[in-house]
Every structure is written in C-alpha cells, then in structure tokens.
Write a protein that holds these residues in place. Structure first.
Motif, PDB file in Angstrom:
ATOM      1  N   THR A  13       0.811  -1.227   0.000  1.00 44.74           N
ATOM      2  CA  THR A  13       0.000   0.000   0.000  1.00 44.74           C
ATOM      3  C   THR A  13       0.840   1.270   0.000  1.00 44.74           C
ATOM      4  O   THR A  13       0.320   2.352  -0.253  1.00 44.74           O
ATOM      5  CB  THR A  13      -0.908   0.087   1.255  1.00 44.74           C
ATOM      6  OG1 THR A  13      -0.072   0.326   2.390  1.00 44.74           O
ATOM      7  CG2 THR A  13      -1.710  -1.165   1.474  1.00 44.74           C
ATOM      8  N   THR A  70     -12.530  11.891   8.671  1.00 43.22           N
ATOM      9  CA  THR A  70     -12.857  12.919   7.677  1.00 43.22           C
ATOM     10  C   THR A  70     -14.167  13.595   8.064  1.00 43.22           C
ATOM     11  O   THR A  70     -14.866  13.124   8.983  1.00 43.22           O
ATOM     12  CB  THR A  70     -12.937  12.297   6.256  1.00 43.22           C
ATOM     13  OG1 THR A  70     -13.159  13.338   5.303  1.00 43.22           O
ATOM     14  CG2 THR A  70     -14.039  11.258   6.129  1.00 43.22           C
ATOM     15  N   ARG A  74     -13.901  20.077   5.623  1.00 45.20           N
ATOM     16  CA  ARG A  74     -12.868  19.889   6.646  1.00 45.20           C
ATOM     17  C   ARG A  74     -11.821  20.999   6.657  1.00 45.20           C
ATOM     18  O   ARG A  74     -11.409  21.427   7.716  1.00 45.20           O
ATOM     19  CB  ARG A  74     -12.180  18.531   6.398  1.00 45.20           C
ATOM     20  CG  ARG A  74     -11.129  18.221   7.412  1.00 45.20           C
ATOM     21  CD  ARG A  74     -10.593  16.823   7.243  1.00 45.20           C
ATOM     22  NE  ARG A  74      -9.663  16.495   8.284  1.00 45.20           N
ATOM     23  CZ  ARG A  74      -9.052  15.331   8.381  1.00 45.20           C
ATOM     24  NH1 ARG A  74      -9.292  14.381   7.505  1.00 45.20           N
ATOM     25  NH2 ARG A  74      -8.200  15.102   9.349  1.00 45.20           N
ATOM     26  N   GLY A 105      -7.735   9.749  -1.974  1.00 46.60           N
ATOM     27  CA  GLY A 105      -7.814   9.294  -0.569  1.00 46.60           C
ATOM     28  C   GLY A 105      -9.057   9.894   0.060  1.00 46.60           C
ATOM     29  O   GLY A 105      -9.003  10.630   1.039  1.00 46.60           O
ATOM     30  N   GLU A 111     -15.383  14.426   1.500  1.00 48.71           N
ATOM     31  CA  GLU A 111     -14.604  15.394   0.729  1.00 48.71           C
ATOM     32  C   GLU A 111     -15.142  15.505  -0.712  1.00 48.71           C
ATOM     33  O   GLU A 111     -15.197  16.591  -1.285  1.00 48.71           O
ATOM     34  CB  GLU A 111     -13.150  14.920   0.728  1.00 48.71           C
ATOM     35  CG  GLU A 111     -12.158  15.892   0.178  1.00 48.71           C
ATOM     36  CD  GLU A 111     -10.749  15.384   0.437  1.00 48.71           C
ATOM     37  OE1 GLU A 111     -10.219  15.655   1.529  1.00 48.71           O
ATOM     38  OE2 GLU A 111     -10.194  14.693  -0.430  1.00 48.71           O
ATOM     39  N   ASP A 138      -9.941   5.669  -3.267  1.00 44.52           N
ATOM     40  CA  ASP A 138      -9.394   5.253  -1.970  1.00 44.52           C
ATOM     41  C   ASP A 138      -9.034   3.769  -2.067  1.00 44.52           C
ATOM     42  O   ASP A 138      -9.543   3.061  -2.931  1.00 44.52           O
ATOM     43  CB  ASP A 138     -10.429   5.466  -0.860  1.00 44.52           C
ATOM     44  CG  ASP A 138      -9.784   5.570   0.516  1.00 44.52           C
ATOM     45  OD1 ASP A 138      -9.591   6.697   1.008  1.00 44.52           O
ATOM     46  OD2 ASP A 138      -9.436   4.512   1.093  1.00 44.52           O
ATOM     47  N   LEU A 194      -2.760   4.117  -4.078  1.00 46.97           N
ATOM     48  CA  LEU A 194      -1.785   5.169  -4.403  1.00 46.97           C
ATOM     49  C   LEU A 194      -0.401   4.609  -4.711  1.00 46.97           C
ATOM     50  O   LEU A 194       0.414   5.275  -5.328  1.00 46.97           O
ATOM     51  CB  LEU A 194      -1.687   6.158  -3.235  1.00 46.97           C
ATOM     52  CG  LEU A 194      -2.813   7.179  -3.152  1.00 46.97           C
ATOM     53  CD1 LEU A 194      -2.736   7.960  -1.862  1.00 46.97           C
ATOM     54  CD2 LEU A 194      -2.748   8.124  -4.334  1.00 46.97           C
ATOM     55  N   ASN A 212      -4.507  15.160   3.824  1.00 53.23           N
ATOM     56  CA  ASN A 212      -4.391  14.222   4.950  1.00 53.23           C
ATOM     57  C   ASN A 212      -4.174  12.782   4.498  1.00 53.23           C
ATOM     58  O   ASN A 212      -4.703  11.846   5.094  1.00 53.23           O
ATOM     59  CB  ASN A 212      -5.637  14.306   5.849  1.00 53.23           C
ATOM     60  CG  ASN A 212      -5.906  15.732   6.281  1.00 53.23           C
ATOM     61  OD1 ASN A 212      -5.048  16.357   6.880  1.00 53.23           O
ATOM     62  ND2 ASN A 212      -7.065  16.256   5.938  1.00 53.23           N
TER      63      ASN A 212
HETATM   64  C1  LIG Z   1      -7.362  10.475   6.919  1.00 50.05           C
HETATM   65  S1  LIG Z   1      -8.189   9.912   5.481  1.00 50.05           S
HETATM   66  C2  LIG Z   1      -8.313  11.421   4.575  1.00 50.05           C
HETATM   67  C3  LIG Z   1      -9.706  11.659   4.092  1.00 50.05           C
HETATM   68  C4  LIG Z   1      -9.908  12.995   3.387  1.00 50.05           C
HETATM   69  N1  LIG Z   1      -8.975  13.179   2.318  1.00 50.05           N
HETATM   70  C5  LIG Z   1      -9.827  14.140   4.355  1.00 50.05           C
HETATM   71  O1  LIG Z   1      -8.826  14.871   4.347  1.00 50.05           O
HETATM   72  O2  LIG Z   1     -10.765  14.341   5.131  1.00 50.05           O
HETATM   73  C6  LIG Z   1      -6.888   9.021   4.637  1.00 50.05           C
HETATM   74  C7  LIG Z   1      -7.409   8.098   3.548  1.00 50.05           C
HETATM   75  O3  LIG Z   1      -6.319   7.655   2.740  1.00 50.05           O
HETATM   76  C8  LIG Z   1      -6.599   6.335   2.334  1.00 50.05           C
HETATM   77  N2  LIG Z   1      -5.371   5.641   1.931  1.00 50.05           N
HETATM   78  C9  LIG Z   1      -4.347   5.228   2.715  1.00 50.05           C
HETATM   79  N3  LIG Z   1      -3.448   4.552   1.983  1.00 50.05           N
HETATM   80  C10 LIG Z   1      -3.895   4.544   0.708  1.00 50.05           C
HETATM   81  C11 LIG Z   1      -3.398   4.006  -0.511  1.00 50.05           C
HETATM   82  N4  LIG Z   1      -2.258   3.317  -0.565  1.00 50.05           N
HETATM   83  N5  LIG Z   1      -4.134   4.202  -1.627  1.00 50.05           N
HETATM   84  C12 LIG Z   1      -5.302   4.896  -1.592  1.00 50.05           C
HETATM   85  N6  LIG Z   1      -5.829   5.415  -0.470  1.00 50.05           N
HETATM   86  C13 LIG Z   1      -5.127   5.246   0.665  1.00 50.05           C
HETATM   87  C14 LIG Z   1      -7.242   5.700   3.567  1.00 50.05           C
HETATM   88  O4  LIG Z   1      -7.996   4.541   3.248  1.00 50.05           O
HETATM   89  C15 LIG Z   1      -8.086   6.842   4.109  1.00 50.05           C
HETATM   90  O5  LIG Z   1      -9.403   6.752   3.675  1.00 50.05           O
END
Ligand SMILES: C[S@@+](CC[C@H](N)C(=O)[O-])C[C@H]1O[C@@H](n2cnc3c(N)ncnc32)[C@H](O)[C@@H]1O
Length: 272
Positions: A13, A70, A74, A105, A111, A138, A194, A212
C-alpha cells in the motif's frame, strides 16, 4: 513477526506503520484474527500472502489499518483556494467543458460531496450550468461503499453552514443525513491504490485535491505520488495538498500559488 507485517503493508500500500503505531497494528491484527478464529500471526500472514482466495481478506484488513477520519468542509483554507480558482476560470471554458475534480484518498466520501457542493455553488453563482464531475478514490472498499450510500451521521456535518445543510442534506433517521441524491450523480467512487498510481486511468483533471493522505507515506513515495498526480493534471489545472504534507517539493510543470494556509500549485498552461 510484526516487522514482517509492517513490510507487507508498506510493500502493498505504500503506507508506513510507524513504531509509535505498533499497538494500533497489534490490536487490529489480533481483533481480526479473533474474528477469523485464528490464534497465530504467522498462520494469518501465510494465508494472506499465499492463498489467492484471501485477497478479499486483505482488503478487510487494509480497511482496519487505515485512518479514515474525515468530515464535510474539513479544510476551509484549501476549499477557499478551490473556490477562487473556479471563480477565475474563463466562462467559455466552464460552459463548454465539464469541470473534472479528483479527491485522492477520499475515505467515506465527505470530501467528494463537499467538492460537489462547492463546485455546484460556484457554477450556479456565475449563472452557468452545473457541468462537472468529482471522482473519489481510496484503497478501502468498505469506505467507498459507505461513500456510495451518501448517508452520514450528524457529527460529520459540524462544519456545514445551516443554509448549505438545508439545501443539500435531508434528515432520514434521527442523527443521520442523506446527501442530495441529484448531486450524488455527479460523484463517482473508484478503488485505487496510491502505490499503483501509474495504472490510474484519470487524466486531464482540472482539480486534484489530496488532503491528509501523504502523511502516511515515506517522503520518496510522496514525491512519486505527486509526480503521477501532476501527470494527470490538465494544463492550467489546480493541485491542492495539505499544508506540511511535503516540504521543499517542486515540479518543473507546476507553479506554487501564494496561498497562506494551504499548499497549492497550478500546472503551467504549456505543460502536457
Ligand atoms: C485520513 S483519510 C483522509 C480523508 C480525506 N482526504 C480528508 O482529508 O478528510 C486518509 C485516507 O487515505 C486512504 N489511503 C491510505 N493509503 C492509501 C493508498 N495506498 N491508496 C489509496 N488510499 C489510501 C485511507 O484509506 C483513508 O481513507
């Protein structure tokens, strides 16, 4: 054994489980193993890595190990940057070409729907038809499934202004709100890792919003992700990141915008 788990998570990941999150990792692995009736970390690891039919289990585990905190609206400063950007786009461009935005993400979708509201408001205020789409990506399938329902607990709406709440949300059960169904059609949700962005099929995005998320990755990987995002940005497009997600980063195709509380870049119009 935990080190092996850390390496597996990072390899698949890109996410780094820092040593200060060891308890978090241990607790989540243990609770998932209990649910599966397994008592041995090594046996769980072997199944996850070797049994092809355990791919679904991998996505359940990833969901448990990601931070999905989230809420709607935000980050006011970052959203203001998007608003200003849209306000300055030529009318002709907005009326001819649908505006495409990407929330990278996006967790449970707040968002994405925030961007839908913001773009919808910005276009209607300029007397333009709401021609736009917002894609949320995501790694977590359960988070994306929640996003697709458009139903949210009240606490996720704390930063929504009352008039916006009235216009775009409907109380469907005590403490639960349904996001505007018509506007939901402008949103789409795709599972995308990602760490595998080179395969992502979105190109020529006008707005890329990534908040984030990068904090969970090593610095070299953040730069790699941003390079892929830049390639997927349309000429003249806007890239918005969380402040402090990456310091001292530059890209020849981008110019830094002078925003105070947010990190934003615009792709040069001559860039491909
Ligand atoms: C803290 S949340 C941020 C949500 C939103 N962007 C916000 O700022 O409110 C982080 C998100 O990144 C996603 N994430 C983490 N690693 C990831 C990856 N390798 N590929 C895609 N999404 C990923 C998580 O599943 C999570 O939903």
């Amino acid at each position: 054994m935990l080190q092996q788990w850390r390496q597996l998570i990072e390899a698949r990941t890109g996410m780094v489980v820092e040593p200060n999150r060891t308890t978090f990792l241990q607790t989540n692995l243990a609770s998932r193993m209990r649910e599966l009736g397994l008592s041995d970390y090594a046996a769980y690891y072997k199944r996850i890595t070797e049994a092809p039919d355990w791919m679904v289990e991998w996505s359940v585990l990833v969901d448990r190990l990601t931070v999905q905190e989230t809420r709607f609206f935000r980050d006011t400063d970052a959203l203001r940057t998007v608003e200003k950007y849209i306000a300055e786009l030529p009318r002709q461009q907005l009326s001819q070409t649908p505006l495409e935005a990407w929330s990278v993400g996006c967790a449970t979708g707040e968002e994405v729907y925030t961007l839908c509201i913001l773009i919808n408001e910005a276009l209607t205020q300029r007397g333009l038809k709401p021609k736009f789409g917002v894609t949320g990506t995501d790694i977590s399938t359960p988070a994306l499934n929640k996003a697709r329902t458009g139903i949210y607990p009240e606490r996720r709406l704390v930063e929504v202004r009352p008039e916006i709440q009235q216009r775009y949300f409907e109380l469907v059960r005590p403490g639960q709100y349904q996001f505007d169904r018509a506007l939901m059609k402008k949103a789409c949700f795709v599972r995308e890792n990602l760490a595998e962005l080179q395969n992502a099929l979105h190109f020529r995005m006008q707005i890329i919003y990534c908040q984030n998320v990068l904090i969970y990755f090593k610095k070299w990987r953040r730069r790699e992700i941003l390079r892929h995002l830049t390639e997927r940005l349309a000429p003249g497009g806007l890239l918005v990141l969380g402040l402090g997600e990456l310091t001292n980063w530059q890209h020849p195709d981008l110019e830094r915008l002078s925003t105070e509380h947010t990190l934003a870049y615009r792709k040069k119009s001559g860039a491909l």
